[in-house]
Design a protein around this motif. Structure first.
Motif, PDB file in Angstrom:
ATOM      1  N   SER A 117      67.613 -22.471  77.465  1.00 48.76           N
ATOM      2  CA  SER A 117      67.782 -21.234  76.716  1.00 48.76           C
ATOM      3  C   SER A 117      66.872 -20.150  77.268  1.00 48.76           C
ATOM      4  O   SER A 117      65.729 -20.408  77.655  1.00 48.76           O
ATOM      5  CB  SER A 117      67.467 -21.460  75.237  1.00 48.76           C
ATOM      6  N   TYR A 118      67.396 -18.919  77.294  1.00 51.83           N
ATOM      7  CA  TYR A 118      66.610 -17.754  77.701  1.00 51.83           C
ATOM      8  C   TYR A 118      66.254 -16.878  76.498  1.00 51.83           C
ATOM      9  O   TYR A 118      65.753 -15.772  76.659  1.00 51.83           O
ATOM     10  CB  TYR A 118      67.385 -16.906  78.710  1.00 51.83           C
ATOM     11  N   TYR A 119      66.507 -17.351  75.293  1.00 51.95           N
ATOM     12  CA  TYR A 119      66.271 -16.531  74.107  1.00 51.95           C
ATOM     13  C   TYR A 119      64.798 -16.210  73.883  1.00 51.95           C
ATOM     14  O   TYR A 119      64.466 -15.264  73.167  1.00 51.95           O
ATOM     15  CB  TYR A 119      66.837 -17.216  72.858  1.00 51.95           C
ATOM     16  N   TYR A 120      63.911 -16.997  74.481  1.00 53.12           N
ATOM     17  CA  TYR A 120      62.473 -16.725  74.322  1.00 53.12           C
ATOM     18  C   TYR A 120      62.138 -15.293  74.713  1.00 53.12           C
ATOM     19  O   TYR A 120      61.340 -14.628  74.034  1.00 53.12           O
ATOM     20  CB  TYR A 120      61.660 -17.704  75.173  1.00 53.12           C
ATOM     21  N   TRP A 121      62.745 -14.802  75.790  1.00 54.66           N
ATOM     22  CA  TRP A 121      62.406 -13.470  76.297  1.00 54.66           C
ATOM     23  C   TRP A 121      62.864 -12.383  75.340  1.00 54.66           C
ATOM     24  O   TRP A 121      62.181 -11.356  75.185  1.00 54.66           O
ATOM     25  CB  TRP A 121      63.030 -13.291  77.682  1.00 54.66           C
ATOM     26  N   LEU A 122      63.996 -12.586  74.684  1.00 57.85           N
ATOM     27  CA  LEU A 122      64.439 -11.619  73.672  1.00 57.85           C
ATOM     28  C   LEU A 122      63.531 -11.667  72.446  1.00 57.85           C
ATOM     29  O   LEU A 122      63.205 -10.628  71.858  1.00 57.85           O
ATOM     30  CB  LEU A 122      65.889 -11.916  73.270  1.00 57.85           C
ATOM     31  N   LEU A 123      63.133 -12.872  72.061  1.00 63.38           N
ATOM     32  CA  LEU A 123      62.224 -13.008  70.929  1.00 63.38           C
ATOM     33  C   LEU A 123      60.877 -12.348  71.226  1.00 63.38           C
ATOM     34  O   LEU A 123      60.249 -11.763  70.334  1.00 63.38           O
ATOM     35  CB  LEU A 123      62.017 -14.494  70.601  1.00 63.38           C
ATOM     36  N   LEU A 124      60.422 -12.449  72.471  1.00 58.95           N
ATOM     37  CA  LEU A 124      59.142 -11.838  72.845  1.00 58.95           C
ATOM     38  C   LEU A 124      59.191 -10.324  72.718  1.00 58.95           C
ATOM     39  O   LEU A 124      58.201  -9.687  72.321  1.00 58.95           O
ATOM     40  CB  LEU A 124      58.784 -12.249  74.275  1.00 58.95           C
ATOM     41  N   LEU A 125      60.336  -9.727  73.034  1.00 54.90           N
ATOM     42  CA  LEU A 125      60.476  -8.269  72.907  1.00 54.90           C
ATOM     43  C   LEU A 125      60.312  -7.816  71.456  1.00 54.90           C
ATOM     44  O   LEU A 125      59.924  -6.671  71.204  1.00 54.90           O
ATOM     45  CB  LEU A 125      61.844  -7.826  73.436  1.00 54.90           C
ATOM     46  N   GLY A 126      60.600  -8.708  70.513  1.00 53.59           N
ATOM     47  CA  GLY A 126      60.497  -8.340  69.108  1.00 53.59           C
ATOM     48  C   GLY A 126      59.091  -7.973  68.685  1.00 53.59           C
ATOM     49  O   GLY A 126      58.905  -7.216  67.720  1.00 53.59           O
ATOM     50  N   ILE A 127      58.096  -8.479  69.374  1.00 50.33           N
ATOM     51  CA  ILE A 127      56.706  -8.222  68.992  1.00 50.33           C
ATOM     52  C   ILE A 127      56.106  -7.059  69.777  1.00 50.33           C
ATOM     53  O   ILE A 127      54.990  -6.608  69.482  1.00 50.33           O
ATOM     54  CB  ILE A 127      55.857  -9.507  69.208  1.00 50.33           C
ATOM     55  N   ALA A 128      56.838  -6.535  70.770  1.00 52.72           N
ATOM     56  CA  ALA A 128      56.306  -5.483  71.638  1.00 52.72           C
ATOM     57  C   ALA A 128      55.891  -4.218  70.880  1.00 52.72           C
ATOM     58  O   ALA A 128      54.808  -3.669  71.141  1.00 52.72           O
ATOM     59  CB  ALA A 128      57.321  -5.149  72.730  1.00 52.72           C
ATOM     60  N   PRO A 186      72.973 -30.491  59.374  1.00 50.12           N
ATOM     61  CA  PRO A 186      72.652 -30.862  60.756  1.00 50.12           C
ATOM     62  C   PRO A 186      71.994 -29.698  61.497  1.00 50.12           C
ATOM     63  O   PRO A 186      72.241 -28.524  61.204  1.00 50.12           O
ATOM     64  CB  PRO A 186      74.011 -31.212  61.352  1.00 50.12           C
ATOM     65  N   GLY A 187      71.181 -30.026  62.458  1.00 45.85           N
ATOM     66  CA  GLY A 187      70.502 -29.010  63.258  1.00 45.85           C
ATOM     67  C   GLY A 187      69.486 -29.652  64.176  1.00 45.85           C
ATOM     68  O   GLY A 187      69.332 -30.874  64.203  1.00 45.85           O
ATOM     69  N   ASN A 188      68.795 -28.836  64.938  1.00 44.94           N
ATOM     70  CA  ASN A 188      67.749 -29.342  65.822  1.00 44.94           C
ATOM     71  C   ASN A 188      66.529 -28.439  65.737  1.00 44.94           C
ATOM     72  O   ASN A 188      66.560 -27.393  65.090  1.00 44.94           O
ATOM     73  CB  ASN A 188      68.260 -29.449  67.266  1.00 44.94           C
ATOM     74  N   LEU A 189      65.476 -28.854  66.404  1.00 46.63           N
ATOM     75  CA  LEU A 189      64.221 -28.115  66.337  1.00 46.63           C
ATOM     76  C   LEU A 189      64.352 -26.721  66.927  1.00 46.63           C
ATOM     77  O   LEU A 189      63.737 -25.770  66.425  1.00 46.63           O
ATOM     78  CB  LEU A 189      63.121 -28.904  67.065  1.00 46.63           C
ATOM     79  N   ASN A 190      65.148 -26.573  67.962  1.00 45.79           N
ATOM     80  CA  ASN A 190      65.314 -25.259  68.596  1.00 45.79           C
ATOM     81  C   ASN A 190      65.911 -24.246  67.631  1.00 45.79           C
ATOM     82  O   ASN A 190      65.401 -23.125  67.484  1.00 45.79           O
ATOM     83  CB  ASN A 190      66.216 -25.378  69.831  1.00 45.79           C
ATOM     84  N   SER A 191      66.988 -24.609  66.956  1.00 49.43           N
ATOM     85  CA  SER A 191      67.632 -23.687  66.011  1.00 49.43           C
ATOM     86  C   SER A 191      66.723 -23.411  64.818  1.00 49.43           C
ATOM     87  O   SER A 191      66.669 -22.286  64.311  1.00 49.43           O
ATOM     88  CB  SER A 191      68.966 -24.263  65.540  1.00 49.43           C
ATOM     89  N   PHE A 192      65.985 -24.443  64.376  1.00 49.95           N
ATOM     90  CA  PHE A 192      65.060 -24.251  63.250  1.00 49.95           C
ATOM     91  C   PHE A 192      63.975 -23.235  63.599  1.00 49.95           C
ATOM     92  O   PHE A 192      63.695 -22.311  62.828  1.00 49.95           O
ATOM     93  CB  PHE A 192      64.430 -25.593  62.876  1.00 49.95           C
ATOM     94  N   LEU A 193      63.374 -23.389  64.776  1.00 50.20           N
ATOM     95  CA  LEU A 193      62.301 -22.474  65.189  1.00 50.20           C
ATOM     96  C   LEU A 193      62.828 -21.055  65.363  1.00 50.20           C
ATOM     97  O   LEU A 193      62.172 -20.085  64.946  1.00 50.20           O
ATOM     98  CB  LEU A 193      61.677 -22.965  66.491  1.00 50.20           C
ATOM     99  N   MET A 194      64.008 -20.914  65.949  1.00 49.97           N
ATOM    100  CA  MET A 194      64.550 -19.572  66.167  1.00 49.97           C
ATOM    101  C   MET A 194      64.847 -18.875  64.842  1.00 49.97           C
ATOM    102  O   MET A 194      64.491 -17.696  64.649  1.00 49.97           O
ATOM    103  CB  MET A 194      65.820 -19.641  67.022  1.00 49.97           C
ATOM    104  N   ILE A 195      65.499 -19.574  63.929  1.00 49.83           N
ATOM    105  CA  ILE A 195      65.812 -18.975  62.624  1.00 49.83           C
ATOM    106  C   ILE A 195      64.532 -18.620  61.872  1.00 49.83           C
ATOM    107  O   ILE A 195      64.413 -17.539  61.284  1.00 49.83           O
ATOM    108  CB  ILE A 195      66.676 -19.942  61.790  1.00 49.83           C
ATOM    109  N   TYR A 223      61.497 -27.111  78.458  1.00 48.77           N
ATOM    110  CA  TYR A 223      60.688 -28.156  79.082  1.00 48.77           C
ATOM    111  C   TYR A 223      60.964 -29.526  78.462  1.00 48.77           C
ATOM    112  O   TYR A 223      61.325 -30.477  79.148  1.00 48.77           O
ATOM    113  CB  TYR A 223      59.194 -27.843  78.941  1.00 48.77           C
ATOM    114  N   PHE A 224      60.786 -29.599  77.139  1.00 49.39           N
ATOM    115  CA  PHE A 224      60.809 -30.894  76.462  1.00 49.39           C
ATOM    116  C   PHE A 224      62.208 -31.504  76.397  1.00 49.39           C
ATOM    117  O   PHE A 224      62.351 -32.732  76.385  1.00 49.39           O
ATOM    118  CB  PHE A 224      60.251 -30.767  75.040  1.00 49.39           C
ATOM    119  N   THR A 225      63.245 -30.667  76.333  1.00 42.79           N
ATOM    120  CA  THR A 225      64.606 -31.186  76.194  1.00 42.79           C
ATOM    121  C   THR A 225      65.461 -30.935  77.429  1.00 42.79           C
ATOM    122  O   THR A 225      66.663 -31.167  77.398  1.00 42.79           O
ATOM    123  CB  THR A 225      65.302 -30.547  74.975  1.00 42.79           C
TER     124      THR A 225
END
Length: 427
Positions: free
Chosen positions: A178-189, A127-136, A170-172
């Motif tokens: 979730s605010y995890y996008y901002w942490l993920l963005l720092l990974g590419i800095a 089981p899972g959803n698109l959000n967890s799949f994309l993050m992993i 937005y979509f869900t």
């Protein structure tokens, strides 16, 4: 080096225009330039080939998937991952100097990771959803950016986390947030900083400018929750920050098409001002939505305050060098954020006046520089403002028609005078 350049050099040598030493330097320059273009072309074709091979393998699996046993499905699910890792290992130890190999193998492994996760989840009904799949998926592939110095994977990563941010907020919404996008963005800095430091003029760096700016613009709205109307303040400040970044010495040396921050910043500020110019926008006052305590302690207000503070710092840093003698109206536009805290919609008049002043100043600047593009930009901005008022006021159709005729004649007359002035100067 091309035969044409070689022949030209021979003629210059015979005519004693250049020395043999200078000619040799010119040959080396064009040889290095040609080699760089060939490497870039090899990288592009290698990346395209890797993507096509990956898609082909997935299609072959999909066609015969239902007829396979669970064990076979499991082995095939890991096969792309193993192949991708072998390619990456070969690139690191044998082809570390080849950007084509590094980028191609990194792209293969990037898609292999995503396909393996999806296939294993499907085989074993995990089981899972698109959000967890994309993050992993994005987290597992982030090391590829640094291990293989892969800028194309960095761009794919930016695309993936941007879609994650949109899907999670937005979509869900409101079922997911979730605010995890901002942490993920720092990974590419760190990778982006390295590109700015070592490859400032490369195409990969150019694409990163655009991808990062676009990603931030798209996902800034994800902070909106109960006080979503405050997001306008954040966007105005973000566009102002972009505008000042685009005017730093580093970006001023770039061509306009490469200066994504200046383009996003200027167009974004003008868009927000045009939005502010509508009366209905000010009807949605923050005082109608929440109490003062809820407003000032909301995440939307905190982000808006921090971005506005940063914009003030950049404003001071830029203009203090000229003793604040070269301040443009556009640079002060973000100060309209304070109007949100004064009840009433009559401040749409202020926004109208600012946009009109910017349009007139652009026309004057273009005329001074004899730049037809800047003049037309000012005229277009003025036309857009009048068009907005066409739908927002109760003026008669006669007056509206006269206004459009006047603007149209202004276009023709201004361009005619500019062409006439330019021809006269050329003579």
């Amino acid at each position: 080096m091309s035969d044409k350049i070689t022949n030209e050099l021979q003629e210059l040598l015979k005519a004693n225009v250049v020395t043999e030493e200078t000619a040799e330097k010119i040959r080396q320059y064009f040889d290095q330039k040609q080699q760089g273009n060939q490497n870039n072309l090899s990288s592009v074709f290698g990346i395209l080939g890797a993507i096509l091979v990956g898609l082909g393998v997935i299609l072959v699996f999909a066609h015969n998937w239902d007829t396979l046993s669970r064990l076979t499905k499991t082995l095939l699910s890991f096969l792309p991952l193993i192949i991708g890792q072998l390619f990456c290992g070969y690139s690191i130890f044998k082809k570390s100097e080849s950007s084509a190999w590094r980028e191609s193998s990194a792209v293969i492994l990037f898609f292999a990771v995503g396909s393996s996760i999806a296939l294993i989840a499907q085989v074993y009904n995990i089981p899972g959803n698109l959000n967890s799949f994309l993050m992993i998926w994005m987290l597992l592939c982030l090391p590829l950016v640094y291990l293989l110095k892969s800028s194309i994977v960095s761009l794919l990563y930016l695309t993936g986390i941007t879609y994650y941010g949109c899907n999670a907020n937005y979509f869900t919404y409101p079922s997911a947030y979730s605010y995890y996008y901002w942490l993920l963005l720092l990974g590419i800095a760190p990778h982006y900083y390295e590109l700015l430091r070592t490859k400032a003029s490369s195409n990969f760096t150019l694409f990163h400018h655009w991808f990062i700016a676009l990603s931030l613009v798209i996902c800034l709205g994800t902070i909106a929750n109960k006080n979503g109307n405050l997001t306008a303040l954040s966007y105005m400040s973000l566009f102002t920050i972009f505008y000042f970044i685009g005017q730093t010495p580093f970006f001023e040396k770039q061509k306009l098409k490469n200066n994504s921050f200046l383009i996003f910043g200027k167009l974004g500020i003008l868009y927000m001002l045009l939005l502010y110019s509508f009366k209905w926008f000010w009807d949605r006052s923050i005082y109608n939505r929440a109490s003062l305590s809820e407003t000032f302690f909301s995440i939307e207000f905190i982000i808006a305050f921090l971005l506005t503070t940063f914009a003030v710092v950049l404003f001071y840093k830029k203009n203090s060098q000229t003793n604040f003698s070269e301040i443009s109206i556009l640079e002060l536009a973000f100060l309209t954020n304070i109007l949100f805290f004064i009840p009433g919609y009559e401040f749409s008049i202020v926004a109208n006046g600012i946009v009109l002043a910017i349009g007139i100043s652009e026309i004057k600047r273009g005329n001074k520089l004899n730049h037809l593009g800047i003049v037309n930009f000012g005229l277009i901005l003025t036309t857009i403002l009048i068009t907005c008022r066409f739908f927002d006021t109760d003026l008669s159709f006669v007056i509206r028609g006269i206004l459009f005729i006047t603007i149209g004649l202004g276009f023709f007359l201004t361009n005619y005078l500019m062409f006439k002035k330019r021809n006269r100067n050329e003579k």
